[in-house]
Write an enzyme that holds these catalytic residues in place. Structure first.
Site, mmCIF file in Angstrom:
data_model
loop_
_atom_site.group_PDB
_atom_site.id
_atom_site.type_symbol
_atom_site.label_atom_id
_atom_site.label_comp_id
_atom_site.label_asym_id
_atom_site.label_seq_id
_atom_site.Cartn_x
_atom_site.Cartn_y
_atom_site.Cartn_z
ATOM 1 C CG ASP A 193 -23.435 -58.843 124.131
ATOM 2 O OD1 ASP A 193 -22.504 -59.036 123.331
ATOM 3 O OD2 ASP A 193 -24.014 -57.737 124.243
ATOM 4 C CB SER A 194 -19.274 -60.796 125.319
ATOM 5 O OG SER A 194 -17.932 -61.193 125.195
ATOM 6 C CB ALA A 195 -16.888 -57.118 127.425
ATOM 7 C CG MET A 221 -27.526 -62.716 126.784
ATOM 8 S SD MET A 221 -28.226 -61.729 125.440
ATOM 9 C CE MET A 221 -28.189 -60.096 126.196
#
Length: 396
Positions: A193-195, A221
């Site tokens: 998720d994200s990074a 995500m």
């Protein structure tokens, strides 16, 4: 005479109590209404309440809010109890060790393997395998897989490509040691998720380029997909930080994780601009409406499809960055977690059914009974917050 007097007192107390309840109800309703109306658009009640609680430091980010069980949005995922193991594994020619956390089902297996890369802007203090423990545990339970959370090294002490090399070394370690945790090396997926979404998809590119393990699927995500300066409307609109990710944090991540501009050009930092995305595994890309990373996640999904990669892309309306981590209090987070789990299960069974040509699916906020439950929970949480903060509840 005395009995009539008592009846009169009881009646007055009842009226006072009813009035207080009415005032409290109005106070809660007005508070929620005010939080829902933002410069960037009108938020669903649950999103508004959760964001208000987090941004005003009324609860910790894990949202340990006590609400009645009857309106609880979380679920355990069921299944047999999981086995957990915390280890340190060697990276960088065995000169360095990084932490990993393994959740695996009981039984002989072999079980599919999911390598999970946590979010947190690549920076120390923003995320680790503990902050994302609820997701990794749930994915193991819901997909009947071995999930390995990777504690890759973080900036500013460790700049690019340390996180990437650590993450890839963890895949090689999992392949070499699969027998010790009943893992199936023929079914290795990546998720983040994200990074961590950035790292997850970079792992598929790196494994292809280095002729490493064949990756079964990738789950991204709300991923960061570029460090380059390109026009992205969502980054401009939702840059304040109110939606749990700010422009200042993104710039800080870039300055500390990729301090040299030439690093931004690498396909291993900015996969959105990679010259070649062919031969990558099927992808699930999830984005959120109120998220500065929304546009680049969707642009990356479209670009994968242009290279004939199977892509399932879903935008969830009415929610913010990181919403799946809040699945225990947000029904839309449950929806996202269900989609992620179903995608991984189908990929492991070689039964993905992805519509072509590429099409972005837009998932609406909860409707019907789920909407009623969300509204009820919103009132319950707002009442809890009101009990703690009083009139300060009105401030955004």
């Amino acid at each position: 005479m005395r009995r009539n007097r008592i009846k009169g007192v009881v009646k007055k107390l009842f009226l006072i109590g009813t009035s207080l309840v009415g005032i409290m109800f109005i106070l809660i309703a007005v508070s929620i209404y005010l939080w829902q109306n933002t410069d960037e658009g009108r938020l669903p009640a649950k999103t508004a309440v959760v964001l208000h609680a987090i941004n005003n430091n009324l609860v910790p980010l894990d949202l340990d809010i006590s609400v009645p069980k009857i309106v609880s949005g979380g679920s355990s995922g069921g299944g047999n109890p999981l086995l957990r193991e915390d280890l340190y594994i060697p990276v960088q020619d065995a000169n360095v060790q990084i932490p990993i956390r393994i959740y695996r089902p009981q039984g002989e297996g072999p079980f599919p393997i999911v390598m999970y890369y946590h979010g947190g802007a690549f920076l120390e203090g923003f995320g680790d395998i503990n902050t994302h423990d609820n997701i990794t545990r749930q994915l193991a339970a819901r997909t009947n897989s071995v999930v390995i959370a990777v504690g890759y090294r973080l900036a500013p002490e460790h700049i690019f490509p340390a996180a990437i090399e650590d993450s890839y070394a963890a895949i090689l370690w999992a392949e070499e040691n699969a027998d010790t945790f009943n893992g199936d090396i023929e079914r290795i997926s990546v998720a983040g998720d994200s990074a961590g979404g950035n790292i997850a998809t970079v792992m598929t590119i790196l494994s292809r380029d280095r002729e490493g393990p064949e990756i079964t699927a990738q789950v991204l995500m709300y991923p960061l997909t570029t460090f380059q300066d390109i026009p992205l409307e969502s980054r401009d609109i939702y840059d304040s930080g109110y939606y749990l990710l700010s422009r200042s944090v993104m710039y800080r991540a870039r300055d500390q994780y990729t301090p040299e501009e030439i690093m931004w050009l690498s396909p291993y930092t900015s996969p959105l601009q990679a010259d070649d995305l062919s031969g990558l595994p099927p992808a699930l890309v999830i984005t959120a409406e109120f998220d500065p990373l929304r546009d680049e996640g969707e642009a990356y999904a479209k670009r994968l499809a242009e290279f004939d990669v199977q892509v399932q892309a879903t935008r969830y309306r009415g929610v913010m960055h990181g919403f799946i981590s809040l699945y225990e209090v947000m029904q839309t987070g449950q929806y996202g977690l269900q989609e992620v789990s179903a995608f991984i299960r189908q990929a492991n069974q070689d039964s993905l059914h992805i519509t072509t040509p590429y099409q972005l699916q837009v998932r609406q906020p909860p409707q019907g009974f789920d909407r009623v439950r969300e509204q009820t929970e919103s009132f319950a949480i707002a009442a809890y917050l009101l009990g703690r903060t009083g009139v300060n509840l009105f401030t955004r």
